[in-house]
Design an enzyme around this catalytic site. Structure first.
Site, PDB file in Angstrom:
ATOM      1  CD  GLU A   9      17.499  36.462 -37.816  1.00  0.00           C
ATOM      2  OE1 GLU A   9      16.852  37.341 -37.246  1.00  0.00           O
ATOM      3  OE2 GLU A   9      17.275  36.121 -38.989  1.00  0.00           O
ATOM      4  CG  ASP A  82      14.843  39.039 -36.702  1.00  0.00           C
ATOM      5  OD1 ASP A  82      14.350  38.220 -37.493  1.00  0.00           O
ATOM      6  OD2 ASP A  82      14.972  38.812 -35.478  1.00  0.00           O
ATOM      7  CG  ASP A  84      16.048  44.341 -35.519  1.00  0.00           C
ATOM      8  OD1 ASP A  84      17.010  43.830 -36.139  1.00  0.00           O
ATOM      9  OD2 ASP A  84      15.560  43.808 -34.510  1.00  0.00           O
ATOM     10  CD  GLU A  86      20.829  42.272 -32.004  1.00  0.00           C
ATOM     11  OE1 GLU A  86      21.600  41.507 -31.415  1.00  0.00           O
ATOM     12  OE2 GLU A  86      19.778  42.718 -31.495  1.00  0.00           O
ATOM     13  CE1 TYR A 315      12.034  40.782 -35.791  1.00  0.00           C
ATOM     14  CE2 TYR A 315      11.979  43.181 -35.832  1.00  0.00           C
ATOM     15  CZ  TYR A 315      12.631  41.998 -35.541  1.00  0.00           C
ATOM     16  OH  TYR A 315      13.887  42.022 -34.975  1.00  0.00           O
ATOM     17  NE  ARG A 317      14.042  41.611 -30.526  1.00  0.00           N
ATOM     18  CZ  ARG A 317      14.198  40.371 -30.977  1.00  0.00           C
ATOM     19  NH1 ARG A 317      14.062  40.131 -32.272  1.00  0.00           N
ATOM     20  NH2 ARG A 317      14.492  39.373 -30.161  1.00  0.00           N
ATOM     21  CG  HIS A 361       9.502  47.986 -38.203  1.00  0.00           C
ATOM     22  ND1 HIS A 361      10.256  47.777 -37.081  1.00  0.00           N
ATOM     23  CD2 HIS A 361      10.334  47.779 -39.251  1.00  0.00           C
ATOM     24  CE1 HIS A 361      11.487  47.455 -37.430  1.00  0.00           C
ATOM     25  NE2 HIS A 361      11.560  47.462 -38.741  1.00  0.00           N
TER      26      HIS A 361
END
Length: 767
Positions: A9, A82, A84, A86, A315, A317, A361
């Site tokens: 992205e 990413d 997650d 989203e 990462y 988040r 994660h």
């Protein structure tokens, strides 16, 4: 030769990945989301199982065409947004676009999902070698969140437009955060301060042979009154304090107990999103939004000397404390070689995550502990280097031994009064050699006894009294939230998730529902009004527990334990009922008229209070015949209202002798000639205090920085450079006679009156 296609992205991420993947891969960026719900309508078919209407985001059509063209030339496609919810949704939309296009149905071609928890050569290679499929449950969880937020925003906002004014909006999670801030403000406003006193004895220790050299005396230390008889020392007023001082006159002080303990201070876990945002706020004074923007760059990759572009952190988040065994082993080897075996525990330190944490994660850590901050700093901007150092230090410290402290508590008896002195000394620094967490103390009572290094003392010693000092205090209300402790509160209450904390705070600030003063979050008049209206009419949605339960339901959708349509149905049925009631029952602020004693300058009729785009204002009651308006005195300047100032003063212009008038400029209030623009004389407003600098004949004035922060300086600037952030008060110091006192802001925004002379110890609390 056909290439594989990798779509991420971010262009920065794509640039870093190209370096690791070589010529066999074509790497493209979607530049964020490519599809979303439309802006100009609800975009959700409620009657058809909440079917969302996704459209191509404006400006993304060309990007999609480029991605499709690249896909035509590829045998294998990897989607790497990413890791997650989203990111999963972005990958899902891209896959649907590529699969749905007739031209792109190339026989035998496969589309895979790859997760990059860190962007390093080994991590990227492992992800490509072990591709996944798109996790539809993750997509459904993200879709349910998006639809929930759209339903709340697009259904409640029109009611606020109708009842208050156009342009207002309500968010599902942001409104709960606003409620927390507004309720804290109400607690503060209703708080009644209570006076109390403390008594501190300043003592001198006796010297023990062979150290006593001619009776020179021992070292000073402080002890605070702890008990009166068997009761806890509670002194309510000055009279009680004076009575105790009188009773202690001539008393001898004897040490009756010395207690020594060894205390261990354990290292803190590595960073997760919430703790990184909190600590960056406390240590670096970054907003949550700024922290995440910089962390994103560190994750995606930056240019580091001969290494080229490389991802510096994992990462960012995440809510998991997990660490890879490779990273832990590298850290342990580094600690042993750099700090020695004493600092290395026998086994790696492990930290338990919350039940709701995404264990796939990792915690936030440097991609290699060997990239030390001192080496990295020369390649990064200052803020990025500081954040990287914070993450590096915390990670290394989490794998070190505890610190060991020698703690001492000394009880001293004088008549029926028991004084206590406490002190501690770090015997072994352990992880503190690298990192110490910043702790926010929210009230004076939480500080406990003052601790320092105590002299050598033993039971039976008779320390000498130097002096005894009473000090006035007042109980304090709970402090307003900072960004750091609001994030902590949201996390503890289960509101939002790692990816949403920064957005929650940014949204309520952008909407002017909240403003920041001295790093504290204050609700605006508009924010307080909106919060009250929403709590009254949508009690369930604004309920903290309900919002937390909704987050758990989204987690259940991701885990495949609940259907996303069922979750939306459970939410919407009671919500639609509240909507219908609010349409008729919500207060209509537009129609509420509050008549004031203010008289219209144009027609002589009474003015009324109304709400406008920038908050409250005064308007003529004869509108629309008379359209006179006026700002309200004392209302919030940020909301577009300023205090009405007297136009003319008794002072005369030093150039033309015309009267001076009071004005507000970019840097605060000042005096200006009434004959402007013919006469451009201006003069700062004196605080009634002469400049304390030797040989200066100026006076102190209030000024503002370019960013609007108030400070105080000499009227003779720039000839005289005297300046202070503390507000001067035109009162002489009762202790040393200095020409003025100052208001000094201490912890949590409280104010203490102190002497303007830094060498004087005078201070008193503000009631």
């Amino acid at each position: 030769m056909s290439k594989s296609l990798l779509i991420v992205e971010s262009p920065a991420k794509a640039s870093t990945l190209k370096k690791f993947l070589g010529d066999s891969f074509l790497v493209k960026a979607s530049v964020g989301h490519v599809k979303d719900l439309p802006h100009n309508k609800l975009g959700v078919d409620i009657e058809n199982n909440f079917e969302p209407e996704y459209i191509t985001i404006r400006g993304k059509g060309k990007i999609l065409q480029e991605l499709k063209a690249a896909a035509e030339k590829a045998d294998t496609i990897y989607l790497g947004p990413d890791p997650d919810r989203e990111g999963e949704a972005i990958a899902w939309h891209i896959a649907n676009e590529l699969n749905g296009d007739k031209l792109s149905k190339k026989k035998g071609r496969k589309i895979y999902r790859v997760l990059f928890h860190e962007i390093t050569k080994n991590a990227v290679r492992k992800a490509i070698e072990n591709p996944l499929t798109i996790n539809e449950n993750k997509v459904y969880a993200q879709q349910a969140r998006r639809i929930l937020d759209r339903l709340v925003g697009y259904k409640i906002s029109p009611i606020l437009w109708k009842k208050v004014r156009r342009g207002l909006s309500a968010g599902r999670v942001q409104s709960v955060a606003l409620r927390l801030i507004c309720e804290r403000e109400k607690e503060i406003n209703s708080f009644v301060k209570e006076e109390y006193w403390s008594i501190t004895a300043n003592l001198k220790s006796p010297l023990h042979p062979p150290f006593d050299k001619g009776g020179e005396g021992g070292l000073p230390f402080e002890a605070r009154l702890h008990r009166i008889g068997t009761d806890k020392a509670e002194i309510k007023n000055e009279s009680e304090a004076k009575s105790i001082l009188s009773d202690l006159e001539g008393a001898s002080y004897k040490i009756i107990n010395v207690q020594k303990k060894e205390k261990k201070k354990n290292p803190v876990p590595p960073f997760i999103t919430s703790t990184l945002q909190q600590e960056a706020s406390r240590k670096l004074r970054f907003s949550a939004k700024k922290t995440m923007m910089i962390a994103q760059k560190l994750y995606e990759g930056l240019q580091i000397g001969d290494e080229g572009q490389v991802g510096l952190i994992t990462y960012m988040r995440t809510d998991s404390f997990n660490l890879s065994s490779e990273a832990v082993n590298e850290a342990r080897n580094f600690i042993a070689s750099r700090y020695g075996s004493d600092f290395l525990p026998d086994k790696p330190n492990f930290y338990k995550s919350k039940k709701t944490a995404q264990e796939a994660h990792e915690a936030i850590r440097p991609t290699s502990v060997l990239r030390e901050p001192s080496y990295i700093r020369k390649y990064l901007e200052k803020d990025a280097a500081n954040l990287y150092e914070l993450i590096w230090n915390r990670f290394v410290a989490c794998q070190m031994n505890p610190a060991i402290l020698d703690s001492t508590s000394v009880d001293i008896e004088a008549k029926k009064y028991l004084f206590r002195a406490t002190g501690s000394v770090v015997r072994f620094t352990g992880f503190l050699k690298v990192y110490e967490e910043t702790i926010e103390v929210s009230s004076e009572s939480e500080q406990g006894e003052k601790e320092g290094i105590l002299p050598s003392l033993k039971t039976g010693d008779m320390p000498e009294l130097i002096n005894i000092t009473p000090e006035q205090h007042f109980t304090q209300p709970p402090p307003r939230y900072t960004e750091a402790n609001l994030i902590k509160e949201l996390e503890e209450k289960g509101i939002g998730r790692p990816s949403t904390y920064a957005a929650i705070i940014s949204t309520i600030l952008q909407r002017d529902y909240v403003e920041i003063k001295e790093r504290r979050l204050h609700p605006t008049l508009l924010g307080s009004l909106i919060s009250d209206l929403l709590v009254e009419n949508f009690p369930k949605i604004l309920d903290v527990k309900f919002t937390a339960n909704m987050e758990e339901e989204l987690d259940q959708i991701e885990e495949g334990k609940k259907g996303w349509i069922d979750a939306l149905n459970d939410f919407y049925k009671p919500f639609s009922s509240d909507l219908s009631k609010a349409e008729t029952m919500m207060r209509n602020i537009k129609k509420e008229i509050e008549i004031t004693d203010e008289i219209c300058d144009k027609c002589g009729k009474n003015m009324v209070i109304k709400w406008g785009r920038f908050g409250r204002f005064l308007a003529c009651s004869d509108y629309p015949n008379c359209k006179s308006t006026r700002p309200i005195k004392g209302d919030n300047e940020k909301e577009g209202v300023t205090e009405k100032l007297p136009e003319i003063t008794n002072e005369k212009c030093e150039k033309c002798s015309a009267p001076l008038q009071l004005k507000i400029g970019r840097y605060g209030k000042f005096l200006a000639c009434t004959k402007y623009p013919e006469c451009k004389f201006t003069k700062p407003i004196s605080l009634g205090i002469l400049c304390p600098q030797d040989g200066c004949n100026g006076f102190l004035v209030e000024r503002r920085t370019k960013k609007g922060k108030i400070f105080y300086s000499c009227s003779n600037y720039p000839k005289c450079k005297f300046a202070t952030w503390n507000k001067p008060i035109p009162e002489k110091c009762p202790q040393c006679g200095y020409s003025f006192l100052i208001e000094k802001r201490i912890k949590d925004g409280d104010i203490e009156i102190m002497c303007g002379n830094k060498d004087c110890t005078f201070k008193k609390a503000v009631a």
